[in-house]
Design a protein around this motif. Structure first.
Motif, PDB file in Angstrom:
ATOM      1  N   ALA A  67     -79.364  46.458  39.863  1.00  0.00           N
ATOM      2  CA  ALA A  67     -79.809  46.851  38.521  1.00  0.00           C
ATOM      3  C   ALA A  67     -79.863  45.641  37.590  1.00  0.00           C
ATOM      4  CB  ALA A  67     -78.893  47.927  37.953  1.00  0.00           C
ATOM      5  N   TYR A  68     -79.063  44.630  37.865  1.00  0.00           N
ATOM      6  CA  TYR A  68     -79.117  43.419  37.038  1.00  0.00           C
ATOM      7  C   TYR A  68     -80.477  42.733  37.174  1.00  0.00           C
ATOM      8  CZ  TYR A  68     -74.190  44.037  36.167  1.00  0.00           C
ATOM      9  OH  TYR A  68     -72.980  44.555  35.760  1.00  0.00           O
ATOM     10  N   TRP A  69     -81.081  42.821  38.358  1.00  0.00           N
ATOM     11  CA  TRP A  69     -82.421  42.261  38.534  1.00  0.00           C
ATOM     12  C   TRP A  69     -83.435  43.023  37.692  1.00  0.00           C
ATOM     13  CZ3 TRP A  69     -83.123  37.640  40.314  1.00  0.00           C
ATOM     14  CH2 TRP A  69     -82.149  37.075  41.136  1.00  0.00           C
ATOM     15  N   LEU A  70     -83.256  44.335  37.573  1.00  0.00           N
ATOM     16  CA  LEU A  70     -84.129  45.116  36.693  1.00  0.00           C
ATOM     17  C   LEU A  70     -83.939  44.669  35.242  1.00  0.00           C
ATOM     18  CD1 LEU A  70     -83.761  48.713  38.166  1.00  0.00           C
ATOM     19  CD2 LEU A  70     -85.639  47.105  38.492  1.00  0.00           C
ATOM     20  N   GLY A  71     -82.704  44.366  34.875  1.00  0.00           N
ATOM     21  CA  GLY A  71     -82.422  43.865  33.533  1.00  0.00           C
ATOM     22  C   GLY A  71     -83.128  42.546  33.274  1.00  0.00           C
ATOM     23  N   HIS A  72     -83.162  41.676  34.284  1.00  0.00           N
ATOM     24  CA  HIS A  72     -83.901  40.418  34.149  1.00  0.00           C
ATOM     25  C   HIS A  72     -85.384  40.719  33.929  1.00  0.00           C
ATOM     26  CE1 HIS A  72     -80.342  38.223  35.194  1.00  0.00           C
ATOM     27  NE2 HIS A  72     -80.382  38.492  36.487  1.00  0.00           N
ATOM     28  N   GLY A  73     -85.897  41.712  34.655  1.00  0.00           N
ATOM     29  CA  GLY A  73     -87.299  42.092  34.521  1.00  0.00           C
ATOM     30  C   GLY A  73     -87.632  42.624  33.136  1.00  0.00           C
ATOM     31  N   VAL A  74     -86.719  43.370  32.547  1.00  0.00           N
ATOM     32  CA  VAL A  74     -86.935  43.885  31.196  1.00  0.00           C
ATOM     33  C   VAL A  74     -87.049  42.732  30.211  1.00  0.00           C
ATOM     34  CG1 VAL A  74     -85.829  45.134  29.304  1.00  0.00           C
ATOM     35  CG2 VAL A  74     -85.910  46.145  31.557  1.00  0.00           C
ATOM     36  N   GLN A  75     -86.285  41.684  30.427  1.00  0.00           N
ATOM     37  CA  GLN A  75     -86.357  40.531  29.526  1.00  0.00           C
ATOM     38  C   GLN A  75     -87.738  39.887  29.595  1.00  0.00           C
ATOM     39  OE1 GLN A  75     -83.811  40.628  27.535  1.00  0.00           O
ATOM     40  NE2 GLN A  75     -83.005  42.132  28.963  1.00  0.00           N
ATOM     41  N   VAL A  76     -88.276  39.787  30.801  1.00  0.00           N
ATOM     42  CA  VAL A  76     -89.624  39.225  30.968  1.00  0.00           C
ATOM     43  C   VAL A  76     -90.655  40.130  30.286  1.00  0.00           C
ATOM     44  CG1 VAL A  76     -91.406  38.649  32.675  1.00  0.00           C
ATOM     45  CG2 VAL A  76     -89.013  38.019  33.097  1.00  0.00           C
ATOM     46  N   ALA A  77     -90.508  41.447  30.465  1.00  0.00           N
ATOM     47  CA  ALA A  77     -91.437  42.395  29.839  1.00  0.00           C
ATOM     48  C   ALA A  77     -91.358  42.329  28.314  1.00  0.00           C
ATOM     49  CB  ALA A  77     -91.138  43.808  30.330  1.00  0.00           C
ATOM     50  N   ALA A  78     -90.150  42.169  27.779  1.00  0.00           N
ATOM     51  CA  ALA A  78     -89.985  42.095  26.322  1.00  0.00           C
ATOM     52  C   ALA A  78     -90.682  40.858  25.765  1.00  0.00           C
ATOM     53  CB  ALA A  78     -88.507  42.082  25.948  1.00  0.00           C
ATOM     54  N   ILE A  79     -90.576  39.751  26.469  1.00  0.00           N
ATOM     55  CA  ILE A  79     -91.275  38.539  26.022  1.00  0.00           C
ATOM     56  C   ILE A  79     -92.782  38.734  26.166  1.00  0.00           C
ATOM     57  CG2 ILE A  79     -91.657  36.081  26.485  1.00  0.00           C
ATOM     58  CD1 ILE A  79     -88.658  36.003  27.378  1.00  0.00           C
ATOM     59  N   GLY A  80     -93.218  39.336  27.264  1.00  0.00           N
ATOM     60  CA  GLY A  80     -94.634  39.585  27.493  1.00  0.00           C
ATOM     61  C   GLY A  80     -95.239  40.521  26.457  1.00  0.00           C
ATOM     62  N   LEU A  81     -94.424  41.386  25.878  1.00  0.00           N
ATOM     63  CA  LEU A  81     -94.891  42.288  24.833  1.00  0.00           C
ATOM     64  C   LEU A  81     -95.367  41.511  23.612  1.00  0.00           C
ATOM     65  CD1 LEU A  81     -95.220  45.286  24.190  1.00  0.00           C
ATOM     66  CD2 LEU A  81     -92.879  45.298  23.346  1.00  0.00           C
ATOM     67  N   GLY A  82     -95.008  40.250  23.540  1.00  0.00           N
ATOM     68  CA  GLY A  82     -95.455  39.392  22.452  1.00  0.00           C
ATOM     69  C   GLY A  82     -96.961  39.213  22.408  1.00  0.00           C
TER      70      GLY A  82
END
Length: 122
Positions: free
Chosen positions: A61-76
């Motif tokens: 699940a920590y890898w999913l958390g890393h993915g959310v961080q990438v998605a949040a930046i991509g939302l920019g």
């Protein structure tokens, strides 16, 4: 005993869920994203953060958390302010992850040094 890493990372994801949820009305009103798309992206990421926070008992699940961080930046690319907030949350996530692991290692070393049995992690 609760895992320090899990507690810290779940806290970051919970606060990030609020921020990502609030991007939904911004996408609809300012970025002219269709309502359905904005709901799926903004609320989907927010709910995803909360689900992942609950799954942090599992290592993957920590890898999913890393993915959310990438998605949040991509939302920019849709909401430019996320180019500022995304990296801030990514930094918080990385700090929570790293400090949490350090606490867990030091706690394990302390139990080993005193010959005590570690309580099971939640």
């Amino acid at each position: 005993m609760t895992s320090a890493r899990r507690s810290l990372c779940a806290t970051v994801l919970s606060v990030e869920a609020i921020t990502l949820g609030l991007t939904t009305p911004v996408m609809i009103t300012l970025a002219d994203v269709p309502t359905g798309t904005a709901l799926v992206i903004g609320l989907g990421l927010a709910v995803g953060c909360l689900v992942i926070a609950g799954l942090l008992r599992l290592e993957w699940a920590y890898w999913l958390g890393h993915g959310v961080q990438v998605a949040a930046i991509g939302l920019g690319f849709v909401v430019p302010l996320m180019f500022v907030l995304g990296p801030i949350f990514a930094l918080l996530w990385g700090t929570a992850y790293g400090v949490g692991r350090k606490i867990e290692r030091e706690r394990a070393a302390a139990y080993e040094a005193y010959g005590a049995e570690q309580p099971p992690a939640d």
